[in-house]
Write a protein that holds these residues in place. Structure first.
Motif, mmCIF file in Angstrom:
data_model
loop_
_atom_site.group_PDB
_atom_site.id
_atom_site.type_symbol
_atom_site.label_atom_id
_atom_site.label_comp_id
_atom_site.label_asym_id
_atom_site.label_seq_id
_atom_site.Cartn_x
_atom_site.Cartn_y
_atom_site.Cartn_z
ATOM 1 N N TYR A 57 51.577 -30.000 25.222
ATOM 2 C CA TYR A 57 50.417 -29.442 24.512
ATOM 3 C C TYR A 57 49.562 -30.543 23.885
ATOM 4 O O TYR A 57 48.376 -30.335 23.609
ATOM 5 C CB TYR A 57 50.855 -28.401 23.470
ATOM 6 N N TYR A 87 44.561 -25.236 30.513
ATOM 7 C CA TYR A 87 45.241 -24.049 29.961
ATOM 8 C C TYR A 87 45.818 -23.219 31.116
ATOM 9 O O TYR A 87 46.929 -22.715 31.043
ATOM 10 C CB TYR A 87 44.276 -23.162 29.162
ATOM 11 N N ARG A 88 45.023 -23.081 32.166
ATOM 12 C CA ARG A 88 45.482 -22.300 33.316
ATOM 13 C C ARG A 88 46.697 -22.977 33.973
ATOM 14 O O ARG A 88 47.681 -22.320 34.315
ATOM 15 C CB ARG A 88 44.318 -22.133 34.314
ATOM 16 N N ILE A 143 48.849 -24.842 32.493
ATOM 17 C CA ILE A 143 49.993 -24.668 31.589
ATOM 18 C C ILE A 143 50.554 -23.244 31.714
ATOM 19 O O ILE A 143 51.770 -23.050 31.797
ATOM 20 C CB ILE A 143 49.595 -25.003 30.124
ATOM 21 N N ARG A 144 49.667 -22.257 31.759
ATOM 22 C CA ARG A 144 50.149 -20.867 31.930
ATOM 23 C C ARG A 144 50.941 -20.752 33.231
ATOM 24 O O ARG A 144 52.013 -20.146 33.269
ATOM 25 C CB ARG A 144 48.976 -19.872 31.962
ATOM 26 N N GLU A 201 54.308 -22.506 32.922
ATOM 27 C CA GLU A 201 55.263 -21.787 32.078
ATOM 28 C C GLU A 201 55.785 -20.531 32.790
ATOM 29 O O GLU A 201 56.950 -20.159 32.625
ATOM 30 C CB GLU A 201 54.620 -21.477 30.720
ATOM 31 N N ALA A 250 44.062 -23.654 22.184
ATOM 32 C CA ALA A 250 45.284 -23.813 22.991
ATOM 33 C C ALA A 250 46.166 -22.569 22.856
ATOM 34 O O ALA A 250 46.668 -22.032 23.848
ATOM 35 C CB ALA A 250 46.044 -25.059 22.567
ATOM 36 N N ASN A 256 44.736 -19.472 24.540
ATOM 37 C CA ASN A 256 44.664 -19.499 26.011
ATOM 38 C C ASN A 256 45.998 -19.691 26.724
ATOM 39 O O ASN A 256 46.042 -19.670 27.952
ATOM 40 C CB ASN A 256 43.709 -20.611 26.459
ATOM 41 N N THR A 257 47.053 -19.912 25.972
ATOM 42 C CA THR A 257 48.338 -20.159 26.652
ATOM 43 C C THR A 257 49.447 -19.233 26.150
ATOM 44 O O THR A 257 50.616 -19.485 26.412
ATOM 45 C CB THR A 257 48.799 -21.627 26.454
ATOM 46 N N SER A 258 49.065 -18.201 25.407
ATOM 47 C CA SER A 258 50.078 -17.249 24.942
ATOM 48 C C SER A 258 50.181 -16.126 25.955
ATOM 49 O O SER A 258 49.190 -15.493 26.296
ATOM 50 C CB SER A 258 49.675 -16.675 23.583
ATOM 51 N N THR A 259 51.372 -15.901 26.435
ATOM 52 C CA THR A 259 51.591 -14.866 27.445
ATOM 53 C C THR A 259 52.838 -14.074 27.072
ATOM 54 O O THR A 259 53.547 -14.429 26.132
ATOM 55 C CB THR A 259 51.819 -15.503 28.832
ATOM 56 N N TRP A 300 53.266 -17.718 21.565
ATOM 57 C CA TRP A 300 53.335 -18.723 20.502
ATOM 58 C C TRP A 300 53.811 -18.070 19.207
ATOM 59 O O TRP A 300 53.515 -16.888 18.955
ATOM 60 C CB TRP A 300 51.950 -19.328 20.251
#
Ligand code: ATP
Ligand code: MG
Length: 290
Positions: free
Chosen positions: A126, A160-161, A163-164, A167, A227, A230-233, A238
């Motif tokens: 991150y 961000y994409r 990283i998603r 993950e 961040a 855009n990266t919480s799924t 997070w």
């Protein structure tokens, strides 16, 4: 406050300013929370032993924060609850020349735990959408122009994409991620820096450069907000944990760690009938050993 209140899974708009840095009304309940934390520490030990014995899932605990938010002491505390065999800690420092010569996920991949193990990441990839964004470091990268030519927003939206996707890939390959932002307030950071300057035993923790980072506080909060938004799924939410009171943050982190280990639902491996029969034979042999 409940751990649930700290959790953000991307299902609605994210506004970092809505997340407290302080324990607020729980401030008066330090002893109660310390007791709950101790119970969680015990539970953590039991669950980790099973996770290790079973060897099915790998767990990565990531800690991001401004300086002096308590990353190190949180790690010390989590470590006190687990068997060091089966846990690794990796600190993401300024990338070396070799690391910069690779893609930014390389060193994270290299430090993933084997399934059954836990890895604690002190900072993480991150940083590549936080400090790199705040300090415009991509301008210094040796990469082809097709990777750098876009606007900041385009460049980081792509990260961000990535990283998603990364993950989700980890989830699909037997990993669980616990992503924690220790949310310390600016006032509390000032107090902790002053303590680091005033108390000789803490001097080593302070570096003058910490104040340059502090001066960029609004830019960092903006980068954190983007961040996290855009990266919480669903599989990799997070947790924004109030960190002005260390004992409170420690309790919330212990809740989160116990939670993720419970989600793994680890079980000691079952013995097959053949193995059980073999064990009975060994028992007999030992009992009659002269
Ligand atoms: P301490 O509490 O000891 O200060 P720390 O995590 O702040 O711990 P430092 O060595 O002070 O450790 O800081 C590491 C530095 O490395 C941070 O400033 C961080 O932003 C920087 N860093 C980490 N990853 C990257 C990256 N990918 N690109 C640029 N800088 C990075
Ligand atoms: Mg530092």
């Amino acid at each position: 406050m409940l751990l649930e209140d700290c959790r953000y899974d991307g299902s609605h708009r994210f506004d970092l300013s809505k997340y407290p840095t302080s324990a607020k009304t729980d401030k008066a309940k330090k002893a109660e929370y310390a007791e709950l934390t101790a119970k969680n520490t015990q539970l953590m030990a039991e669950l980790q032993e099973k996770l290790y014995a079973e060897g099915h899932e790998g767990v990565v605990i990531m800690l991001q924060a401004m300086d002096a938010a308590g990353k190190d002491s949180t790690i010390k505390h989590v470590m006190s609850g687990v068997n060091p065999q089966g846990v690794s800690v990796y600190s993401f420092k300024t990338p070396s020349k070799e690391e910069l010569g690779h893609d930014y996920l390389w060193r994270a991949v290299k430090n993933l735990p084997q399934r059954g193990n836990i890895a604690i990441f002190n900072r993480s990839y991150y940083e590549d959408v936080l400090v790199v964004r705040v300090k415009d470091l991509r301008k210094t990268y040796a990469m082809p122009s097709r990777c750098l030519d876009e606007s900041d927003d385009e460049f980081f939206d792509r990260r961000y994409r990535q990283i998603r996707d990364f993950e989700e890939y980890l989830w699909e390959n037997g990993y669980r991620l616990l992503k924690i932002f220790l949310n310390v307030g600016m006032e509390e950071q000032k107090e902790r820096f002053l303590a680091r300057i005033d108390e000789p035993a803490k001097n080593w923790k302070f570096s003058p450069g910490d104040l340059d980072e502090r001066a960029l506080w609004p830019q960092y909060m903006d980068a954190f907000e983007k961040a996290i938004a855009n990266t919480s799924t669903k599989h990799a939410p997070w947790y924004v944990i109030p960190a002005d009171q260390k004992w409170y943050a420690r309790w919330l982190v212990s809740e989160a760690v116990v939670g993720i280990l419970k989600d793994c639902d680890p079980q000691f491996p079952e013995m097959s009938p053949e193995d059980r029969a073999k064990m009975a034979e060994c028992r007999e042999r030992l009992v009659n050993w002269k």
